[in-house]
Structure formats: C-alpha cells, structure tokens
Design an enzyme around this catalytic site. Structure first.
Site, PDB file in Angstrom:
ATOM      1  CB  ILE A 188      -4.049   3.833   3.796  1.00 45.53           C
ATOM      2  CG1 ILE A 188      -3.300   3.584   2.480  1.00 45.53           C
ATOM      3  CG2 ILE A 188      -3.876   2.622   4.714  1.00 45.53           C
ATOM      4  CD1 ILE A 188      -1.810   3.436   2.639  1.00 45.53           C
ATOM      5  CE1 TYR A 193       6.762   8.530   3.641  1.00 41.48           C
ATOM      6  CE2 TYR A 193       8.664   7.169   3.096  1.00 41.48           C
ATOM      7  CZ  TYR A 193       7.294   7.311   3.257  1.00 41.48           C
ATOM      8  OH  TYR A 193       6.473   6.225   3.036  1.00 41.48           O
ATOM      9  CB  THR A 241      -4.185   7.871  -1.636  1.00 40.37           C
ATOM     10  OG1 THR A 241      -3.205   8.875  -1.897  1.00 40.37           O
ATOM     11  CG2 THR A 241      -3.562   6.724  -0.866  1.00 40.37           C
TER      12      THR A 241
END
Length: 315
Positions: free
Chosen positions: A20, A171, A206
């Site tokens: 990203i 996270y 990704t």
C-alpha cells in the site's frame, strides 16, 4: 473523476518500498506532488523484495518526482533527522504525511491461530513500535511544519481491526490507537487548518502476503472478501483528499476508501469501484446461503454508520 493536481505540494510516505505504501507514493507522485518515500531497503538484492529505488523508478515512470530516504522507523533519531532534512530542503514545507510504515505483517502471519498468551509478548513491540509509536512521532514532527503554515494533511493507515477483533490482540490495540490518534490530533489541529484522518483501505493482496508461506489463512479470507483493492487505490483517495476544499469535514474521523471513492466517483486502477464493507450486497455475500441475493441488491444500500459502529461498542 476530475484530474487531481498536487503540483507544488510536498508529501512524505513512510514505508513505501512495497504494498500500500508504494501504491500511495506512486499515485501522489503521478498527481504532481514531490514525494519523499522511506523504507529500510534502498536497493533489493534480488529485484523482487521491494526497495526505495524501485518505488522511485515507478514514480518517475508516471511522470512524478521522488526523493527516496533510507529510514529505520524503529529509530526515533533517524525519524527526527528525516524531518529536519525535509524542512531544510523544502524551506520548512510539508503538505502531506502518510503514516504507513509497518513491521508487523510477517509476525502477524507467523502467529496466526495462536492465542495472545501462546506468543511471546514482544509481538506487541514487533507490531506497534513502528505501526503506532513511530506514527505518533512522525505526526508530531509533521505538525511542527504544518501548523505555522496553517495547512496540511496527515493520514494514518488503519483498518477495521480498530473496531473489532482481527488477526490478534496487539494488532487490534494498535489500530484502535491509530484511530484515536487521528481523532485526538484532529481536535487540536483543527484551529490550525491541518487535517488528521484515519484511512481504512479494504483488503489488499500485497506482495508480502502473496510471498509468505504463513498467509494461507489470510488468502482464504481475501477470497471471501471478493475483489481486493489494488495497492494504488488508497493513493487515489489520499490524492483527492489533499486537494479537496472540504477536507476539514473529514478531519478527526475514520474514512473508508470505498466510501470516499463512492462519494467522489473514484474507481480503482482496473476501472471498477472498490468493494464496500458497509454495503448490504457485500454483507450478504458473507453468508453462503444468501450469496445469490447479492447481485440483486443495489450498491448504494449500506449499513448506517451508527449501526456499523455497534460492532465495536464496549458498553
């Protein structure tokens, strides 16, 4: 979508060697901004793992300008030197900061399926030293350049993991804190005409996820999601936000890439709109017995924000 021009603007994208971050840097450069991009690898040995030189070349191929800077975002001395360099070279100007640097992808994938007490507590540092602490430092240094000029845009890349459980405990803590950081810094920056936004991209396939041996579960999740966003889509959204005269309306808030794209007719690089996790068509696709209904539900029908928020309500 009208052509976006960021000519004369100075941008900084942290963690821009791949994924990203690279996509954002390329789109900001293509829109005309001078882009400083940071990462730990100036030149990859295999030509495949991602590097600052590869990102810089991708920006130049789109007609943009890039200044690659090797920075370890766990080292706050290096972070401070980065902002001193930008201030010196650009006469104190910085228009856009994108807090994207992140070190936690591989540790998250490696610990997948394990409870927090089954993993070394240092996982918290692996995920949040760069993915949260560094973002705060960068935001402080950016604000010191933006506030005197009474303009600027600060974006932190976050996710729905800030709303409810996703992947693991560290996270979620980090992403919730990023959302709160954007909200609280936005409160203090508002009177100085500097916008602070938490941006939630959709699922992005990704290079790291494609290459990792530990990403099987995550890839299955992406398949359920439907069409992933490209790495460039978040960059298109940020480029538009940076020249939007109403950007302060978004300051201090969470912005979903797909929501903003829907509102401003911004399509992905494949010419298609992004999948919106608030849309009823997306939600029914998550239930196998109801998937046949998805094609019959208009895209504009979405779960209201107040109801969406209940997924993270702690009271």
């Amino acid at each position: 979508m009208a052509t976006v021009s960021l000519a004369g603007r100075v941008a900084l994208v942290t963690g821009g060697t791949r994924g990203i971050g690279k996509g954002i840097a390329v789109e900001l450069g293509a829109a005309g901004a001078l882009v400083y991009v940071t990462g730990r690898t100036m030149k990859s040995s295999d030509g495949k793992s991602g590097s600052l030189e590869e990102t810089a070349e991708a920006i130049r191929q789109r007609g943009g300008k890039c200044i690659p800077v090797r920075v370890d975002h766990e080292n706050m001395d290096e972070v401070e030197e980065l902002f001193k360099r930008i201030a010196k070279e650009q006469d104190g100007r910085l228009d856009i900061l994108v807090n994207n640097a992140y070190k936690g992808v591989e540790p998250i994938l490696a610990s997948s399926g394990k409870s927090f007490w089954e993993v070394e507590p240092s996982l918290f540092d692996d995920i949040n030293n760069v993915g949260l602490r560094n973002h705060y430092y960068c935001t402080v240094h950016a604000a010191r350049l933006m506030v005197p000029r009474k303009q600027g845009l600060i974006v932190v890349i976050s996710s729905a993991g800030g709303l409810r459980y996703l992947f693991n405990v560290p996270y979620g803590i980090g992403k919730a804190a990023c959302d709160r950081m954007a909200a609280d810094t936005g409160t203090e920056l508002r009177k100085h005409n500097v916008a602070s936004i938490s941006l939630w991209p959709g699922a992005v396939f990704t290079e790291t996820i494609q290459a990792s041996e530990n990403s099987v579960g995550f890839r299955k999740m992406l398949e359920k999601y439907g069409k992933p966003e490209t790495a460039e889509y978040a960059g298109r959204i940020i480029a538009h936000l940076a020249q939007n005269p109403s950007v302060m309306d978004y300051s201090g808030k969470i912005v979903l890439t797909a929501d903003y794209g829907d509102a401003h007719s911004i399509v992905d690089s494949d010419g298609q709109p992004a999948v919106n996790i608030r849309s009823f068509s997306f939600l029914v696709r998550q239930a196998p017995a109801l998937r046949w209904l998805a094609g019959w539900i208009p895209g504009f029908l979405k779960l209201p924000y107040w109801l969406f928020h209940q997924g993270g309500n702690k009271f």
